[in-house]
Design a protein around this motif. Structure first.
Motif, PDB file in Angstrom:
ATOM      1  N   LEU A   1       0.858  -1.181   0.000  1.00  0.00           N
ATOM      2  CA  LEU A   1       0.000   0.000   0.000  1.00  0.00           C
ATOM      3  C   LEU A   1       0.895   1.233   0.000  1.00  0.00           C
ATOM      4  CD1 LEU A   1      -2.678   1.523   0.243  1.00  0.00           C
ATOM      5  CD2 LEU A   1      -2.485   1.284   2.733  1.00  0.00           C
ATOM      6  N   SER A   2       0.799   2.037  -1.040  1.00  0.00           N
ATOM      7  CA  SER A   2       1.572   3.278  -1.129  1.00  0.00           C
ATOM      8  C   SER A   2       0.659   4.461  -0.824  1.00  0.00           C
ATOM      9  CB  SER A   2       2.172   3.424  -2.534  1.00  0.00           C
ATOM     10  OG  SER A   2       2.822   4.680  -2.680  1.00  0.00           O
ATOM     11  N   ILE A   3       0.971   5.191   0.217  1.00  0.00           N
ATOM     12  CA  ILE A   3       0.224   6.399   0.587  1.00  0.00           C
ATOM     13  C   ILE A   3       1.101   7.587   0.223  1.00  0.00           C
ATOM     14  CG2 ILE A   3      -0.884   7.671   2.461  1.00  0.00           C
ATOM     15  CD1 ILE A   3      -1.121   4.995   3.966  1.00  0.00           C
ATOM     16  N   LYS A   4       0.702   8.342  -0.796  1.00  0.00           N
ATOM     17  CA  LYS A   4       1.540   9.422  -1.294  1.00  0.00           C
ATOM     18  C   LYS A   4       0.729  10.695  -1.523  1.00  0.00           C
ATOM     19  CE  LYS A   4       5.446   7.132  -1.724  1.00  0.00           C
ATOM     20  NZ  LYS A   4       5.029   6.116  -0.724  1.00  0.00           N
ATOM     21  N   GLU A   5       1.405  11.834  -1.410  1.00  0.00           N
ATOM     22  CA  GLU A   5       0.792  13.141  -1.645  1.00  0.00           C
ATOM     23  C   GLU A   5       0.793  13.422  -3.146  1.00  0.00           C
ATOM     24  OE1 GLU A   5       3.295  13.318   2.191  1.00  0.00           O
ATOM     25  OE2 GLU A   5       3.368  12.365   0.240  1.00  0.00           O
TER      26      GLU A   5
ATOM     27  N   THR B   1       5.540 -11.638  -7.799  1.00  0.00           N
ATOM     28  CA  THR B   1       5.599 -10.255  -8.267  1.00  0.00           C
ATOM     29  C   THR B   1       5.084  -9.316  -7.180  1.00  0.00           C
ATOM     30  OG1 THR B   1       3.393 -10.415  -9.258  1.00  0.00           O
ATOM     31  CG2 THR B   1       5.284 -10.892 -10.679  1.00  0.00           C
ATOM     32  N   ILE B   2       5.525  -8.073  -7.266  1.00  0.00           N
ATOM     33  CA  ILE B   2       5.064  -7.032  -6.350  1.00  0.00           C
ATOM     34  C   ILE B   2       4.015  -6.191  -7.047  1.00  0.00           C
ATOM     35  CG2 ILE B   2       5.722  -4.915  -5.141  1.00  0.00           C
ATOM     36  CD1 ILE B   2       8.444  -6.135  -4.620  1.00  0.00           C
ATOM     37  N   LYS B   3       2.951  -5.890  -6.347  1.00  0.00           N
ATOM     38  CA  LYS B   3       1.912  -5.008  -6.870  1.00  0.00           C
ATOM     39  C   LYS B   3       1.698  -3.864  -5.880  1.00  0.00           C
ATOM     40  CE  LYS B   3      -2.845  -4.902  -8.650  1.00  0.00           C
ATOM     41  NZ  LYS B   3      -3.248  -3.687  -7.913  1.00  0.00           N
ATOM     42  N   VAL B   4       1.675  -2.646  -6.390  1.00  0.00           N
ATOM     43  CA  VAL B   4       1.503  -1.466  -5.550  1.00  0.00           C
ATOM     44  C   VAL B   4       0.118  -0.870  -5.757  1.00  0.00           C
ATOM     45  CG1 VAL B   4       2.346   0.853  -5.014  1.00  0.00           C
ATOM     46  CG2 VAL B   4       3.970  -0.950  -5.613  1.00  0.00           C
ATOM     47  N   ASP B   5      -0.577  -0.641  -4.670  1.00  0.00           N
ATOM     48  CA  ASP B   5      -1.851   0.071  -4.694  1.00  0.00           C
ATOM     49  C   ASP B   5      -1.608   1.463  -4.131  1.00  0.00           C
ATOM     50  OD1 ASP B   5      -3.026  -2.275  -5.585  1.00  0.00           O
ATOM     51  OD2 ASP B   5      -3.587  -2.915  -3.568  1.00  0.00           O
TER      52      ASP B   5
ATOM     53  N   TYR C   1      -2.100  -6.611   2.567  1.00  0.00           N
ATOM     54  CA  TYR C   1      -0.916  -5.756   2.467  1.00  0.00           C
ATOM     55  C   TYR C   1       0.175  -6.235   3.414  1.00  0.00           C
ATOM     56  CZ  TYR C   1      -3.890  -2.572  -0.166  1.00  0.00           C
ATOM     57  OH  TYR C   1      -4.720  -2.028  -1.113  1.00  0.00           O
ATOM     58  N   SER C   2       1.319  -6.556   2.861  1.00  0.00           N
ATOM     59  CA  SER C   2       2.459  -6.985   3.669  1.00  0.00           C
ATOM     60  C   SER C   2       3.220  -5.807   4.242  1.00  0.00           C
ATOM     61  CB  SER C   2       3.409  -7.833   2.820  1.00  0.00           C
ATOM     62  OG  SER C   2       2.765  -9.000   2.365  1.00  0.00           O
ATOM     63  N   VAL C   3       3.166  -4.673   3.545  1.00  0.00           N
ATOM     64  CA  VAL C   3       3.983  -3.521   3.927  1.00  0.00           C
ATOM     65  C   VAL C   3       3.324  -2.252   3.403  1.00  0.00           C
ATOM     66  CG1 VAL C   3       5.412  -3.791   1.868  1.00  0.00           C
ATOM     67  CG2 VAL C   3       6.339  -2.560   3.835  1.00  0.00           C
ATOM     68  N   ILE C   4       3.579  -1.148   4.086  1.00  0.00           N
ATOM     69  CA  ILE C   4       3.085   0.158   3.662  1.00  0.00           C
ATOM     70  C   ILE C   4       4.272   1.026   3.250  1.00  0.00           C
ATOM     71  CG2 ILE C   4       1.970   2.311   4.411  1.00  0.00           C
ATOM     72  CD1 ILE C   4       0.262   0.630   6.304  1.00  0.00           C
ATOM     73  N   SER C   5       4.141   1.683   2.097  1.00  0.00           N
ATOM     74  CA  SER C   5       5.081   2.721   1.686  1.00  0.00           C
ATOM     75  C   SER C   5       4.445   4.047   2.091  1.00  0.00           C
ATOM     76  CB  SER C   5       5.322   2.654   0.171  1.00  0.00           C
ATOM     77  OG  SER C   5       6.152   3.729  -0.247  1.00  0.00           O
ATOM     78  N   GLY C   6       5.017   4.709   3.066  1.00  0.00           N
ATOM     79  CA  GLY C   6       4.346   5.835   3.706  1.00  0.00           C
ATOM     80  C   GLY C   6       4.450   7.156   2.973  1.00  0.00           C
ATOM     81  N   PRO C   7       3.673   8.148   3.430  1.00  0.00           N
ATOM     82  CA  PRO C   7       3.717   9.496   2.859  1.00  0.00           C
ATOM     83  C   PRO C   7       5.051  10.170   3.148  1.00  0.00           C
ATOM     84  CG  PRO C   7       2.388   9.462   4.846  1.00  0.00           C
ATOM     85  CD  PRO C   7       2.727   8.046   4.551  1.00  0.00           C
ATOM     86  N   LEU C   8       5.349  11.230   2.396  1.00  0.00           N
ATOM     87  CA  LEU C   8       6.652  11.884   2.505  1.00  0.00           C
ATOM     88  C   LEU C   8       6.686  12.993   3.549  1.00  0.00           C
ATOM     89  CD1 LEU C   8       6.383  10.744  -0.563  1.00  0.00           C
ATOM     90  CD2 LEU C   8       8.374  12.173  -0.979  1.00  0.00           C
TER      91      LEU C   8
ATOM     92  N   LEU D   1      -6.128   6.199   5.676  1.00  0.00           N
ATOM     93  CA  LEU D   1      -5.683   5.243   4.662  1.00  0.00           C
ATOM     94  C   LEU D   1      -4.781   4.177   5.279  1.00  0.00           C
ATOM     95  CD1 LEU D   1      -4.884   7.729   1.756  1.00  0.00           C
ATOM     96  CD2 LEU D   1      -6.746   6.062   1.808  1.00  0.00           C
ATOM     97  N   ALA D   2      -3.915   4.595   6.195  1.00  0.00           N
ATOM     98  CA  ALA D   2      -3.028   3.642   6.864  1.00  0.00           C
ATOM     99  C   ALA D   2      -3.830   2.644   7.697  1.00  0.00           C
ATOM    100  CB  ALA D   2      -2.029   4.380   7.738  1.00  0.00           C
TER     101      ALA D   2
END
Length: 370
Positions: free
Chosen positions: A24-28, A61-65, A89-96, A79-80
């Protein structure tokens, strides 16, 4: 368990990687720092593409939402929370941004969900063993790069204008630069602050110029940079100007000639000669037709940290992945930003000094090098 069955395509209990690992990618992607969020997402997607194409994880394969948090900490936290509850979701890619990261990190730690941040350099982010940061905090490399340049330019006095709404910037203004003053032989004549919403800098700029410093230090966010630089030059200031990483991202382009010459420290520049950096730059330019920003390099490295940990763990289980992330971080690896090493799950790099020439960031030097 922090994992679910393989029918979800997500983290599987026990051993073995599933067919697909979900991030899970949470981005601005919109709002005040969209320049950083969208750049980071490009670097992230490039790394995912490489991992999958190279079959780095075998048949997995890796899939990003990707979800847009705008510039709202409450949205990022919501969202988190949803991502933590969704066991695929195995991991979260957090906001900047630090504000959003500070809202997300405690939730992820409590939910025992590995979460990897880039940027987000303020205190209060690394709240536990499930939280990682793949950006060296600006205060860790700012002085070593900017200080010697100030000496070289014979800067004896500075006045500071900073955005008090950014914890990282506030630390630079109130701690890092004051600590630099004695070491590098300059005096701070004045320090004043503005807020995240400020776009008219006429009054604080007028006060700054009135102190007659050798150099102005403008520590601002996003679109504040060109506005402040234009007003600074219109006010007649002709001295050196120092910024911060938020001066990057092509934010100074709209200032035209008024933005030329701003100097700041960053963790990455496309011109640095590290092997991993040059490999990344070539791949990024081939995919996107442009040079990468530091946000893209950081996000790219964050995905490769995750991919290496997945391979190390042989599992997408959250708890097993956390253990593997620790091992990979302790060993370090060659990435887009250079040779990466971590201290307590937090990246450290020497940093580089760059200057805006009116169209791009030009690398001036690297800490520890002449």
């Amino acid at each position: 368990m922090s994992a679910c069955g393989s029918d979800s395509g997500g983290a599987v209990a026990g051993g073995g990687l599933p067919a697909t690992v979900h991030i899970l990618s949470i981005k601005e992607m919109t709002g005040a720092v969209a320049f950083a969020g969208t750049s980071g997402e490009k670097g992230l997607q490039l790394a995912v593409e490489e991992v999958n194409k190279q079959k780095f994880l075998g048949s997995t394969t890796i899939k990003v939402d990707t979800q847009d948090s705008g510039y709202n900490a409450q949205t990022a936290a919501s969202l988190a929370s949803q991502g933590i509850a969704n066991k695929k979701y195995s991991v979260i890619s957090g906001p900047l941004s630090s504000q959003q990261a500070a809202a997300v990190a405690p939730l992820a730690q409590k939910g025992k969900t590995p979460t990897v941040f880039v940027q987000a350099a303020s205190d209060g982010i690394l709240v536990g063993d499930y939280i990682y940061r793949v950006t060296a905090p600006q205060p860790s490399f700012y002085a070593a790069n900017v200080g010697p340049y100030m000496q070289k330019k014979n800067v004896k006095s500075v006045s500071i204008l900073y955005n008090a709404g950014s914890p990282t910037i506030a630390e630079l203004a109130t701690k890092t630069i004051p600590d630099m003053a004695a070491k590098y032989g300059f005096k701070i004549k004045a320090t004043s602050s503005v807020q995240l919403s400020t776009q008219d800098f006429a009054s604080p700029i007028s006060k700054l110029v009135a102190t007659k410093p050798d150099a102005a230090v403008l520590l601002l966010v996003g679109s504040q940079n060109p506005a402040a630089m234009t007003q600074l030059r219109q006010a007649g200031f002709t001295g050196e100007v120092f910024g911060n990483q938020s001066s990057g991202g092509n934010n100074l382009k709209s200032a035209g000639k008024d933005g030329v010459g701003v100097v700041w420290a960053t963790d990455f520049n496309p011109a640095q000669d590290d092997p991993g950096s040059q490999k990344f730059v070539a791949a990024y330019k081939k995919k996107y037709g442009e040079e990468p920003l530091d946000y893209a390099a950081e996000a790219y490295d964050s995905v490769w940290l995750i991919a290496r940990a997945l391979k190390e763990a042989g599992s997408a289980d959250r708890q097993e992945l956390q253990k593997a992330l620790d091992k990979v971080a302790q060993a370090g690896f060659e990435g887009a930003q250079g040779t990466l090493s971590f201290v307590n799950r937090d990246l450290r790099l020497p940093g580089v000094l760059v200057q805006w020439d009116g169209s791009k960031e030009v690398m001036l030097s690297k800490a520890g090098q002449p």
